[in-house]
Design a protein around this motif. Structure first.
Motif, mmCIF file in Angstrom:
data_model
loop_
_atom_site.group_PDB
_atom_site.id
_atom_site.type_symbol
_atom_site.label_atom_id
_atom_site.label_comp_id
_atom_site.label_asym_id
_atom_site.label_seq_id
_atom_site.Cartn_x
_atom_site.Cartn_y
_atom_site.Cartn_z
ATOM 1 N N ASN A 22 2.095 2.421 -3.284
ATOM 2 C CA ASN A 22 1.125 3.190 -4.077
ATOM 3 C C ASN A 22 1.064 4.642 -3.614
ATOM 4 N N SER A 23 1.408 4.900 -2.363
ATOM 5 C CA SER A 23 1.336 6.258 -1.806
ATOM 6 C C SER A 23 2.585 7.079 -2.092
ATOM 7 N N GLN A 70 6.432 4.308 7.502
ATOM 8 C CA GLN A 70 5.856 5.452 6.800
ATOM 9 C C GLN A 70 6.631 6.736 7.118
ATOM 10 N N GLU A 97 0.833 -1.207 0.000
ATOM 11 C CA GLU A 97 0.000 0.000 0.000
ATOM 12 C C GLU A 97 0.868 1.258 0.000
#
Length: 118
Positions: free
Chosen positions: A62-63, A111, A59
């Motif tokens: 994709n960010s 992140q 995920e």
């Protein structure tokens, strides 16, 4: 190696998988020559923590479109992953050089590091 459904694989165009020692060497050479930011996730199919964190890694790929994401299974790239002592291990590259390393799970920690790298 993780099996992906075709639809899932198409969603993650920003992630590359090293399937052998030679492919990992090629990917590392590309990271060094392109000077683009990159993160390599070293994991193993038998590692429970790796399997739990892999969807978040996908995920995040994709960010963070400006960062190259790579997954390397230590059992598929044994000669070039001898330096990996813990799975998962995340290595971060900027301007072709390794600038950071993170061991273990932690989507927020990952992140945060990706944000700093981007």
């Amino acid at each position: 190696m993780r099996k992906q459904e075709p639809e899932e694989a198409n969603r993650n165009v920003n992630m590359e998988t090293a399937t052998s020692d030679q492919s990992l060497i090629t990917i590392l050479d590309d990271i060094k020559s392109s000077k683009l930011p990159a993160v390599i996730n070293y994991g193993a199919s038998w590692c429970g923590v790796c399997n739990q964190t892999f969807p978040a890694f996908q995920e995040l790929s994709n960010s963070f479109k400006r960062i190259k994401f790579v997954y390397a299974d230590i059992d598929e790239c044994p000669e070039n992953t001898l330096h990996i002592r813990y799975t998962p291990t995340f290595q971060f590259y900027r301007d072709g050089e390794k600038v950071d390393e993170m061991f273990g799970a932690g989507e927020e920690r990952l992140q945060d590091r990706l944000w700093l790298l981007s």
